[in-house]
Write a protein that holds these residues in place. Sequence first.
Motif, PDB file in Angstrom:
ATOM      1  N   ARG A  56     -12.197  28.743  64.570  1.00 11.11           N
ATOM      2  CA  ARG A  56     -10.926  27.915  64.529  1.00 11.11           C
ATOM      3  C   ARG A  56     -10.809  26.829  65.623  1.00 11.11           C
ATOM      4  O   ARG A  56     -11.575  26.961  66.437  1.00 11.11           O
ATOM      5  N   TYR A  57     -10.187  25.724  65.357  1.00 12.85           N
ATOM      6  CA  TYR A  57     -10.243  24.621  66.228  1.00 12.85           C
ATOM      7  C   TYR A  57      -9.051  23.934  66.023  1.00 12.85           C
ATOM      8  O   TYR A  57      -8.463  23.702  65.165  1.00 12.85           O
ATOM      9  N   ASP A  58      -8.994  23.019  67.350  1.00 11.52           N
ATOM     10  CA  ASP A  58      -7.577  22.366  67.354  1.00 11.52           C
ATOM     11  C   ASP A  58      -7.969  20.853  66.808  1.00 11.52           C
ATOM     12  O   ASP A  58      -8.774  20.196  67.440  1.00 11.52           O
ATOM     13  N   THR A  59      -7.361  20.310  65.754  1.00 18.35           N
ATOM     14  CA  THR A  59      -7.716  19.068  65.392  1.00 18.35           C
ATOM     15  C   THR A  59      -7.400  18.048  66.538  1.00 18.35           C
ATOM     16  O   THR A  59      -6.309  18.506  67.234  1.00 18.35           O
ATOM     17  N   ARG A  60      -7.988  16.998  66.868  1.00 16.42           N
ATOM     18  CA  ARG A  60      -7.872  15.995  67.974  1.00 16.42           C
ATOM     19  C   ARG A  60      -6.100  15.579  67.985  1.00 16.42           C
ATOM     20  O   ARG A  60      -5.896  15.770  66.879  1.00 16.42           O
ATOM     21  N   GLY A  61      -5.668  15.433  69.047  1.00 14.26           N
ATOM     22  CA  GLY A  61      -4.284  15.389  68.952  1.00 14.26           C
ATOM     23  C   GLY A  61      -3.589  16.377  69.082  1.00 14.26           C
ATOM     24  O   GLY A  61      -2.238  16.398  69.311  1.00 14.26           O
ATOM     25  N   HIS A  62      -4.172  17.451  69.007  1.00 10.91           N
ATOM     26  CA  HIS A  62      -3.268  18.770  69.026  1.00 10.91           C
ATOM     27  C   HIS A  62      -3.630  19.723  69.899  1.00 10.91           C
ATOM     28  O   HIS A  62      -5.077  19.915  70.390  1.00 10.91           O
ATOM     29  N   GLY A  63      -2.934  20.720  70.527  1.00 12.00           N
ATOM     30  CA  GLY A  63      -3.340  21.827  71.409  1.00 12.00           C
ATOM     31  C   GLY A  63      -4.118  21.566  72.569  1.00 12.00           C
ATOM     32  O   GLY A  63      -4.010  20.679  73.115  1.00 12.00           O
ATOM     33  N   GLY A  64      -5.344  22.246  72.616  1.00 15.11           N
ATOM     34  CA  GLY A  64      -6.284  21.806  73.781  1.00 15.11           C
ATOM     35  C   GLY A  64      -7.308  21.035  73.404  1.00 15.11           C
ATOM     36  O   GLY A  64      -7.932  20.645  74.233  1.00 15.11           O
ATOM     37  N   SER A  65      -7.228  19.963  72.235  1.00 13.76           N
ATOM     38  CA  SER A  65      -8.180  18.993  72.090  1.00 13.76           C
ATOM     39  C   SER A  65      -7.568  17.727  72.720  1.00 13.76           C
ATOM     40  O   SER A  65      -6.334  17.719  73.096  1.00 13.76           O
ATOM     41  N   GLY A  66      -8.522  16.760  72.908  1.00 14.94           N
ATOM     42  CA  GLY A  66      -7.958  15.594  73.500  1.00 14.94           C
ATOM     43  C   GLY A  66      -7.039  14.801  72.630  1.00 14.94           C
ATOM     44  O   GLY A  66      -7.095  15.003  71.430  1.00 14.94           O
ATOM     45  N   VAL A  67      -6.374  13.962  73.307  1.00 14.19           N
ATOM     46  CA  VAL A  67      -5.251  13.088  72.560  1.00 14.19           C
ATOM     47  C   VAL A  67      -6.153  11.417  72.724  1.00 14.19           C
ATOM     48  O   VAL A  67      -5.839  10.975  73.862  1.00 14.19           O
ATOM     49  N   ALA A  68      -6.968  11.323  71.746  1.00 17.85           N
ATOM     50  CA  ALA A  68      -7.333   9.713  72.054  1.00 17.85           C
ATOM     51  C   ALA A  68      -6.444   8.794  71.561  1.00 17.85           C
ATOM     52  O   ALA A  68      -5.849   9.122  70.963  1.00 17.85           O
ATOM     53  N   PRO A  69      -6.524   7.447  72.316  1.00 12.56           N
ATOM     54  CA  PRO A  69      -5.361   6.498  72.049  1.00 12.56           C
ATOM     55  C   PRO A  69      -5.699   5.847  70.677  1.00 12.56           C
ATOM     56  O   PRO A  69      -6.700   5.755  70.209  1.00 12.56           O
ATOM     57  N   GLY A  70      -4.630   5.547  70.101  1.00 10.52           N
ATOM     58  CA  GLY A  70      -4.570   4.748  68.967  1.00 10.52           C
ATOM     59  C   GLY A  70      -4.615   5.426  67.798  1.00 10.52           C
ATOM     60  O   GLY A  70      -4.432   6.418  67.620  1.00 10.52           O
ATOM     61  N   ALA A  71      -4.667   4.794  66.326  1.00 12.05           N
ATOM     62  CA  ALA A  71      -4.968   5.386  65.263  1.00 12.05           C
ATOM     63  C   ALA A  71      -6.183   6.285  65.127  1.00 12.05           C
ATOM     64  O   ALA A  71      -7.544   5.756  65.316  1.00 12.05           O
ATOM     65  N   TYR A  72      -6.049   7.456  64.449  1.00 16.47           N
ATOM     66  CA  TYR A  72      -6.971   8.072  63.941  1.00 16.47           C
ATOM     67  C   TYR A  72      -7.550   7.872  62.420  1.00 16.47           C
ATOM     68  O   TYR A  72      -6.675   7.423  61.960  1.00 16.47           O
ATOM     69  N   SER A  73      -8.820   8.023  61.886  1.00 17.75           N
ATOM     70  CA  SER A  73      -9.142   7.937  60.552  1.00 17.75           C
ATOM     71  C   SER A  73      -9.594   9.418  59.990  1.00 17.75           C
ATOM     72  O   SER A  73     -10.021  10.301  60.893  1.00 17.75           O
ATOM     73  N   LEU A  74      -9.274   9.561  58.575  1.00 20.89           N
ATOM     74  CA  LEU A  74      -9.944  10.668  58.194  1.00 20.89           C
ATOM     75  C   LEU A  74     -11.373  10.818  58.333  1.00 20.89           C
ATOM     76  O   LEU A  74     -11.972  12.172  58.600  1.00 20.89           O
TER      77      LEU A  74
END
Length: 264
Positions: A56-74
């Motif tokens: 299992r993993y936290d999608t970026r921007g969620h939980g323990g994963s980092g919150v990169a600035p700006g818009a993400y892409s699929l």
Amino acid sequence: MSDTHYLDAGDGNRIAYRFDGDPALPVLVLSNSIGTTLHMWDEEVPALARHYRVLRYDTRGHGGSGVAPGAYSLDRLGRDALELMDALGIQRAHFLGLSLGGFIGQWLGVHAPERIDRLVLSNTAAHWGPAAPWAARIDSVLQAPDMRETAEVFLSNWFPAHMLQANPPVVERYRAMLLATDRHGLAGNYAAVRDADLRRPIALIRNPTLVIAGQYDPVSTAADGELIAATIPGAKFKLLPGVHLANVEFHDEFVATVLDFLAV
């Protein structure tokens, strides 16, 4: 979380993950819904881990994963999953994603089919409508004083009214995940949903695929699930009489359906 580990994706963003189950078993990757963490799978893991090494993993921007600035892409979200597999030495795995996780699963089926064995796409869509409403949601979540109103909107779309009224512990658990979600992470993932349209590309998927949909799901409708199943050659379709979080509302049937499909 003592069992949580971390690695850096290609752009330096931290990804949190954990394993459950015997390392000798085949790997099953679980990908979470937007607004949740890897703990959305807590109730399913005991049954799944009897048969699979569950990652299992936290999608970026969620939980323990980092919150990169700006818009993400699929594309970036899909590459996070691949880079996680690469770093952990996983050449091939089954993949189960719900909602945004299912969107990522479709991307993997199109762009990295050689890395996926069987694909389970639950309560998801290949396209979530025009860009303008998503732009409005991004503005709203970034301008709101806190996550409380956003959390209640999510919950009203995720659970049937009778569950919301009863407010059992599982609803409170999801409310807590939503309230703890970083607004910038949520907005970044909204952008990934806004900008992607997989309705035509998923016709390329050749992995054995199971699509699970909720009959009363207002987020990713039954028609969205039917379209995916009709477009992916040979895909199987399972309709449950619920709303968005099939793993919660129909836990036993959900797990049994997934295990039956993966075991073929």
